[in-house]
Design a protein around this motif. Structure first.
Motif, PDB file in Angstrom:
ATOM      1  N   ALA A  18       0.826  -1.208   0.000  1.00 17.18           N
ATOM      2  CA  ALA A  18       0.000   0.000   0.000  1.00 17.18           C
ATOM      3  C   ALA A  18       0.865   1.264   0.000  1.00 17.18           C
ATOM      4  O   ALA A  18       0.660   2.177  -0.813  1.00 17.18           O
ATOM      5  CB  ALA A  18      -0.931   0.002   1.206  1.00 17.18           C
ATOM      6  N   ILE A  19       1.832   1.305   0.899  1.00 16.28           N
ATOM      7  CA  ILE A  19       2.695   2.482   0.972  1.00 16.28           C
ATOM      8  C   ILE A  19       3.481   2.652  -0.322  1.00 16.28           C
ATOM      9  O   ILE A  19       3.658   3.761  -0.835  1.00 16.28           O
ATOM     10  CB  ILE A  19       3.654   2.373   2.181  1.00 16.28           C
ATOM     11  N   LYS A  20       3.954   1.528  -0.871  1.00 21.94           N
ATOM     12  CA  LYS A  20       4.701   1.575  -2.132  1.00 21.94           C
ATOM     13  C   LYS A  20       3.872   2.226  -3.240  1.00 21.94           C
ATOM     14  O   LYS A  20       4.405   2.940  -4.092  1.00 21.94           O
ATOM     15  CB  LYS A  20       5.099   0.155  -2.532  1.00 21.94           C
ATOM     16  N   TYR A  58      -2.520   5.159   1.470  1.00 19.18           N
ATOM     17  CA  TYR A  58      -2.184   5.296   2.885  1.00 19.18           C
ATOM     18  C   TYR A  58      -3.341   4.813   3.753  1.00 19.18           C
ATOM     19  O   TYR A  58      -4.469   5.334   3.668  1.00 19.18           O
ATOM     20  CB  TYR A  58      -1.826   6.746   3.187  1.00 19.18           C
ATOM     21  N   PRO A  59      -3.092   3.794   4.598  1.00 21.29           N
ATOM     22  CA  PRO A  59      -4.169   3.217   5.403  1.00 21.29           C
ATOM     23  C   PRO A  59      -4.849   4.207   6.336  1.00 21.29           C
ATOM     24  O   PRO A  59      -6.002   3.977   6.711  1.00 21.29           O
ATOM     25  CB  PRO A  59      -3.464   2.101   6.182  1.00 21.29           C
ATOM     26  N   ASN A  60      -4.191   5.297   6.716  1.00 23.94           N
ATOM     27  CA  ASN A  60      -4.865   6.275   7.572  1.00 23.94           C
ATOM     28  C   ASN A  60      -5.950   7.054   6.826  1.00 23.94           C
ATOM     29  O   ASN A  60      -6.639   7.873   7.412  1.00 23.94           O
ATOM     30  CB  ASN A  60      -3.864   7.232   8.230  1.00 23.94           C
ATOM     31  N   LYS A  61      -6.094   6.761   5.531  1.00 27.85           N
ATOM     32  CA  LYS A  61      -7.187   7.336   4.739  1.00 27.85           C
ATOM     33  C   LYS A  61      -8.336   6.343   4.556  1.00 27.85           C
ATOM     34  O   LYS A  61      -9.348   6.666   3.920  1.00 27.85           O
ATOM     35  CB  LYS A  61      -6.675   7.772   3.364  1.00 27.85           C
ATOM     36  N   LEU A  62      -8.181   5.132   5.089  1.00 22.05           N
ATOM     37  CA  LEU A  62      -9.206   4.110   4.884  1.00 22.05           C
ATOM     38  C   LEU A  62     -10.517   4.446   5.588  1.00 22.05           C
ATOM     39  O   LEU A  62     -10.522   4.908   6.727  1.00 22.05           O
ATOM     40  CB  LEU A  62      -8.718   2.759   5.411  1.00 22.05           C
TER      41      LEU A  62
END
Length: 256
Positions: free
Chosen positions: A55-57, A61-65
């Motif tokens: 995901a980061i690659k 960004y998971p904090n946008k999930l």
């Protein structure tokens, strides 16, 4: 197919197309899950091993999930779910997001850790129940014929939708449940194997005989299927049926 577009509000992003333990745990294909945006809201389905790194690659960004959908508790689908949850809630400092997961995955043989559960909304899926998360409708379908409690869903917003069929043995109700213009089907095998509760490429023919989507995407390939070249198998099915069948690949993006 296209590249990940931060401007596009409606996309499917395949951060892993490997299925089965040999493919996944040797990382012959990635296992970062299916990420998608509907109406600009970001979700992930089945964050397996390496989901956070992939995901980061890809600048997801998971904090946008807004939410995480777990079809079942097997590790090739769930191994990174706790890291994704922790990132979604920014280390537990923010209460945000929702996780939809089967009861077996949270209470019977839990793969989701207890300590962070107060920081997001946990929902145990039930057959034929509909949930709404951040403006996205998630219609959970029938319980699948797999070795643990397993569910798929149709995901939609006002103008876009797709169906996701996770691991299962074939049964006739699949085509009745998963009606959408775009259908994603976990297809571990090329040819059916006795005593394995997974779909095979042969089952795609049975599905499209009952329902013909505009596009059917096969993914979650086991090692034996990879040896058969899934993209060539998909081309044959498309030629035989007249349905647009494509084989997913790692990093593939589909605009909805």
């Amino acid at each position: 197919m296209t590249r990940i577009n931060t401007i596009s509000d409606n996309q499917l992003i395949f951060l892993g197309t490997g299925g089965g333990r040999f493919t996944v745990f040797n990382q012959i294909r990635k296992s970062g899950g299916i990420w998608f945006k509907l109406n600009g809201k970001l979700f992930v389905i089945d964050p397996g091993p390496g989901a956070l790194i992939e995901a980061i690659k890809h600048k997801l960004y998971p904090n946008k999930l807004s939410g995480i959908f777990l079809s079942h508790r097997h590790l090739d689908h769930s191994a990174d779910i706790n890291t994704i949850i922790e990132s979604m809630t920014e280390g537990g400092h923010k209460k945000r997001g929702a996780v939809l997961a089967p009861h077996e995955a949270t209470d019977i043989d839990p793969v989701i850790l207890l300590y962070n559960r107060k920081n997001y909304t946990l929902i145990n899926q039930k057959e034929f129940e509909t949930y709404e998360i951040d403006g996205v409708k998630i219609e959970v379908k029938c319980k699948h014929h797999h070795t643990t409690e397993t569910y798929g869903a149709v995901f939609s917003c006002k103008s876009h939708s797709f169906a996701f069929i996770p691991d299962t043995a074939y049964f006739d109700e699949l085509a009745d449940c998963y009606k959408s213009k775009i259908v994603i089907m976990n297809t571990v095998f090329c040819k059916r194997r006795a005593n394995f509760k997974h779909l095979a490429a042969e089952d795609v023919y049975r599905f499209v005989d009952k329902f013909r989507p505009e596009k059917l995407i096969i993914t979650h390939f086991g090692l034996s299927f990879l040896k058969e070249k899934p993209w060539e198998v998909a081309e044959r099915i498309a030629s035989d049926t007249g349905v647009n069948v494509v084989a997913a690949y790692d990093g593939m993006v589909v605009d909805l």
